[in-house]
Design a protein around this motif. Structure first.
Motif, PDB file in Angstrom:
ATOM      1  N   MET A   1      37.603  34.314  29.293  1.00 39.91           N
ATOM      2  CA  MET A   1      37.428  35.716  29.643  1.00 39.91           C
ATOM      3  C   MET A   1      38.714  36.249  30.270  1.00 39.91           C
ATOM      4  SD  MET A   1      34.877  38.067  29.659  1.00 39.91           S
ATOM      5  CE  MET A   1      33.295  37.255  29.925  1.00 39.91           C
ATOM      6  N   ILE A   2      39.294  37.296  29.660  1.00 37.54           N
ATOM      7  CA  ILE A   2      40.534  37.852  30.209  1.00 37.54           C
ATOM      8  C   ILE A   2      40.309  39.155  30.962  1.00 37.54           C
ATOM      9  CG2 ILE A   2      42.046  36.703  28.553  1.00 37.54           C
ATOM     10  CD1 ILE A   2      42.200  39.396  27.026  1.00 37.54           C
ATOM     11  N   LEU A   3      39.191  39.848  30.693  1.00 42.02           N
ATOM     12  CA  LEU A   3      38.815  41.019  31.484  1.00 42.02           C
ATOM     13  C   LEU A   3      37.319  40.916  31.764  1.00 42.02           C
ATOM     14  CD1 LEU A   3      40.724  43.948  29.699  1.00 42.02           C
ATOM     15  CD2 LEU A   3      41.324  42.856  31.857  1.00 42.02           C
ATOM     16  N   PRO A   4      36.913  40.974  33.028  1.00 42.77           N
ATOM     17  CA  PRO A   4      35.498  40.778  33.364  1.00 42.77           C
ATOM     18  C   PRO A   4      34.672  42.008  33.033  1.00 42.77           C
ATOM     19  CG  PRO A   4      36.720  41.317  35.342  1.00 42.77           C
ATOM     20  CD  PRO A   4      37.741  41.205  34.233  1.00 42.77           C
ATOM     21  N   PRO A   5      33.352  41.850  33.017  1.00 35.98           N
ATOM     22  CA  PRO A   5      32.488  43.010  32.812  1.00 35.98           C
ATOM     23  C   PRO A   5      32.650  44.019  33.944  1.00 35.98           C
ATOM     24  CG  PRO A   5      31.279  40.952  32.541  1.00 35.98           C
ATOM     25  CD  PRO A   5      32.590  40.603  33.151  1.00 35.98           C
ATOM     26  N   PRO A   6      32.394  45.304  33.633  1.00 33.78           N
ATOM     27  CA  PRO A   6      32.076  45.827  32.300  1.00 33.78           C
ATOM     28  C   PRO A   6      33.325  46.371  31.621  1.00 33.78           C
ATOM     29  CG  PRO A   6      31.493  47.458  33.958  1.00 33.78           C
ATOM     30  CD  PRO A   6      32.133  46.307  34.684  1.00 33.78           C
ATOM     31  N   ASN A   7      33.679  45.811  30.487  1.00 35.33           N
ATOM     32  CA  ASN A   7      34.871  46.228  29.757  1.00 35.33           C
ATOM     33  C   ASN A   7      34.732  45.825  28.292  1.00 35.33           C
ATOM     34  OD1 ASN A   7      37.605  46.954  29.070  1.00 35.33           O
ATOM     35  ND2 ASN A   7      38.152  46.589  31.200  1.00 35.33           N
ATOM     36  N   LYS A   8      35.445  46.526  27.408  1.00 32.85           N
ATOM     37  CA  LYS A   8      35.415  46.193  25.986  1.00 32.85           C
ATOM     38  C   LYS A   8      36.535  46.932  25.265  1.00 32.85           C
ATOM     39  CE  LYS A   8      31.223  47.433  24.853  1.00 32.85           C
ATOM     40  NZ  LYS A   8      30.050  47.866  24.045  1.00 32.85           N
ATOM     41  N   ASP A   9      36.529  46.853  23.933  1.00 32.08           N
ATOM     42  CA  ASP A   9      37.478  47.582  23.074  1.00 32.08           C
ATOM     43  C   ASP A   9      38.928  47.247  23.407  1.00 32.08           C
ATOM     44  OD1 ASP A   9      35.327  48.787  21.831  1.00 32.08           O
ATOM     45  OD2 ASP A   9      35.422  50.609  23.037  1.00 32.08           O
TER      46      ASP A   9
ATOM     47  N   ASP B   1      51.880  36.613  30.740  1.00 36.38           N
ATOM     48  CA  ASP B   1      51.483  35.408  30.004  1.00 36.38           C
ATOM     49  C   ASP B   1      50.420  35.650  28.937  1.00 36.38           C
ATOM     50  OD1 ASP B   1      49.239  35.842  31.536  1.00 36.38           O
ATOM     51  OD2 ASP B   1      49.395  33.999  32.716  1.00 36.38           O
ATOM     52  N   GLY B   2      49.933  36.867  28.814  1.00 37.18           N
ATOM     53  CA  GLY B   2      48.910  37.177  27.834  1.00 37.18           C
ATOM     54  C   GLY B   2      47.505  36.806  28.268  1.00 37.18           C
ATOM     55  N   ILE B   3      47.351  36.302  29.468  1.00 41.16           N
ATOM     56  CA  ILE B   3      46.043  35.877  29.974  1.00 41.16           C
ATOM     57  C   ILE B   3      45.656  36.654  31.230  1.00 41.16           C
ATOM     58  CG2 ILE B   3      44.708  33.924  30.876  1.00 41.16           C
ATOM     59  CD1 ILE B   3      46.493  32.084  29.197  1.00 41.16           C
ATOM     60  N   HIS B   4      46.583  36.804  32.146  1.00 41.90           N
ATOM     61  CA  HIS B   4      46.315  37.490  33.408  1.00 41.90           C
ATOM     62  C   HIS B   4      46.896  38.901  33.310  1.00 41.90           C
ATOM     63  CE1 HIS B   4      46.567  33.131  34.229  1.00 41.90           C
ATOM     64  NE2 HIS B   4      45.486  33.378  34.954  1.00 41.90           N
ATOM     65  N   TRP B   5      46.033  39.916  33.497  1.00 46.95           N
ATOM     66  CA  TRP B   5      46.404  41.294  33.208  1.00 46.95           C
ATOM     67  C   TRP B   5      46.353  42.157  34.461  1.00 46.95           C
ATOM     68  CZ3 TRP B   5      48.245  42.559  28.453  1.00 46.95           C
ATOM     69  CH2 TRP B   5      48.103  41.567  27.462  1.00 46.95           C
ATOM     70  N   GLY B   6      47.347  43.059  34.560  1.00 41.70           N
ATOM     71  CA  GLY B   6      47.405  43.957  35.703  1.00 41.70           C
ATOM     72  C   GLY B   6      48.157  45.231  35.371  1.00 41.70           C
ATOM     73  N   ASN B   7      48.554  45.959  36.431  1.00 42.18           N
ATOM     74  CA  ASN B   7      49.237  47.253  36.297  1.00 42.18           C
ATOM     75  C   ASN B   7      48.466  48.176  35.351  1.00 42.18           C
ATOM     76  OD1 ASN B   7      51.173  49.153  36.937  1.00 42.18           O
ATOM     77  ND2 ASN B   7      52.603  48.484  35.340  1.00 42.18           N
ATOM     78  N   HIS B   8      47.161  48.250  35.564  1.00 45.03           N
ATOM     79  CA  HIS B   8      46.286  49.056  34.699  1.00 45.03           C
ATOM     80  C   HIS B   8      46.559  50.541  34.901  1.00 45.03           C
ATOM     81  CE1 HIS B   8      43.749  45.541  33.678  1.00 45.03           C
ATOM     82  NE2 HIS B   8      44.060  45.151  34.910  1.00 45.03           N
ATOM     83  N   LYS B   9      46.646  51.264  33.784  1.00 43.62           N
ATOM     84  CA  LYS B   9      46.928  52.693  33.825  1.00 43.62           C
ATOM     85  C   LYS B   9      45.983  53.452  32.895  1.00 43.62           C
ATOM     86  CE  LYS B   9      51.905  52.160  34.693  1.00 43.62           C
ATOM     87  NZ  LYS B   9      53.270  52.439  34.151  1.00 43.62           N
ATOM     88  N   PHE B  10      45.454  54.565  33.398  1.00 45.54           N
ATOM     89  CA  PHE B  10      44.696  55.467  32.547  1.00 45.54           C
ATOM     90  C   PHE B  10      45.619  56.012  31.465  1.00 45.54           C
ATOM     91  CE2 PHE B  10      43.729  59.866  31.453  1.00 45.54           C
ATOM     92  CZ  PHE B  10      42.398  59.792  31.057  1.00 45.54           C
ATOM     93  N   LEU B  11      45.144  56.032  30.207  1.00 46.09           N
ATOM     94  CA  LEU B  11      45.947  56.531  29.100  1.00 46.09           C
ATOM     95  C   LEU B  11      45.402  57.855  28.565  1.00 46.09           C
ATOM     96  CD1 LEU B  11      48.431  55.855  27.435  1.00 46.09           C
ATOM     97  CD2 LEU B  11      46.977  54.521  25.890  1.00 46.09           C
TER      98      LEU B  11
END
Length: 357
Positions: free
Chosen positions: A178-186, A221-231
């Motif tokens: 799992m690379i992004l926990p619930p609730p998330n998709k797409d 690394d393609g596994i741990h994700w951050g710096n999330h931005k609204f697009l």
């Protein structure tokens, strides 16, 4: 952004539910739809979402899921008395918990011409973890650094999250987790690093505050994700009745489709929008080549809407939904063409071509 159009190549589905054999004896395939797509060694490969259910029993609801028994994960069928009041036959609340009445997995289909497919009889990726216990749905494929990265929606009692698997040959596959926990998709991965970072599009799911929207994230690394931005988000009204206002077609839901394609104008993104009646349509957005957080342009009207009978009637009606497209390589008979594979009414697969008007 160039004046693009999505033109159906056929007025019939290229894959139907009846083309797919059930995984388990006695189960019924309810839908084969929403395929990921890629070009691999001269073939078009699709990863179909296949939804299956056990045979119906009068007076009962049967719920297929992965459960832990004696330390082992196994497919289990829970059996509940059918509620007396009306209920959604796809998603039900029983004994205080929400369940799906089918379980989805990913099934591989292969084609030389991109139209006529041979479909494997067994799953390519079947739920095998407790965070996938309700099913695996709606994959995307991105070729990146010599591997095919497969992102998918992993559904469990805790909600939908985003799983990742990788393969180099479509015979063996490694689950990363799992690379992004619930609730998330797409989730759609970009096919190359940008400014030294892996990047992806994702769709956090909102409740009381906010509207559905597409976000950008980065990783080293393609596994741990951050710096999330609204697009970007839906521009229409999310809670109104069917509306004539200009952007009602994306006011209810919105999310990214396949992996972005790099053009001389920027990153081309296919996305879906849904209105207040849950009718889905397809559109495009354009992101800056070197800074994808910069939205350059997007569709003012949908490029594809459910119009044909098999797009309007099915397991979930009035849906065109794409999470798979391919750009034919230069040495192929269809060199440079972009073909868009789309799920229709959660029941079959249609094919359209992205062209300039």
């Amino acid at each position: 952004m160039r004046d693009y159009q999505l033109r159906r190549l056929f007025d019939q589905p290229i894959i139907q539910t009846s083309d797919v054999k059930p995984t388990f004896a006695g189960f019924e395939v309810l839908g084969a739809f929403n395929p990921a797509a890629c070009y691999y060694k001269g073939e078009i490969l699709l990863l179909l979402r296949v939804a299956e259910a056990p045979p119906a029993e009068e007076g009962f609801i049967l719920v297929p899921l992965i459960d832990e028994q004696d330390g082992e994960l196994t497919l289990t069928i829970k059996r509940f008395p059918e509620p007396a009041e009306p209920y959604d036959p796809r998603v039900v609340t029983l004994d205080g918990k929400v369940y799906l009445t089918s379980i989805s997995h990913l099934r591989l289909a292969r084609s030389q011409d991109g139209v006529h497919f041979t479909i494997d009889e067994k799953p390519f990726l079947f739920p095998a973890r407790m965070d996938e216990s309700f099913g695996i749905e709606d994959a995307r494929i991105t070729f990146l650094e010599g591997k095919y990265w497969i992102t998918y929606t992993a559904v469990s009692e805790h909600g939908p999250g985003v799983g990742l698997a990788v393969t180099t040959d479509f015979e063996t596959v490694e689950r990363v987790g799992m690379i992004l926990p619930p609730p998330n998709k797409d989730v759609a991965l970009f096919p190359q690093k940008i400014n030294g970072k892996y990047m992806l599009l994702h769709r956090p799911m909102v409740s009381e505050i906010g509207k559905p929207s597409v976000w950008l994230a980065e990783s080293t690394d393609g596994i741990h994700w951050g710096n999330h931005k609204f697009l970007f988000g839906g521009r229409g009204q999310a809670t109104s009745a069917p509306s004539t206002e200009a952007f009602a077609w994306e006011g209810g839901k919105i999310g990214a489709g396949p992996e972005p394609i790099l053009t001389d104008e920027g990153w081309l993104v296919c996305y879906h929008g849904a209105d207040a009646t849950h009718a889905y349509a397809l559109a495009l957005a354009l992101l800056d080549t070197n800074d994808p957080s910069n939205l350059l342009d997007r569709s003012s009207i949908p490029l594809l809407t459910p119009e044909l009978p098999w797009e309007r009637e099915g397991f979930f009606p009035n849906v065109v939904f794409s999470n798979g497209w391919i750009q034919w390589p230069a040495d192929s008979v269809n060199a440079g063409k972009i073909w868009v594979y789309y799920g229709a009414a959660d029941s079959g697969v249609g094919l359209a071509e992205l062209v300039q008007a």
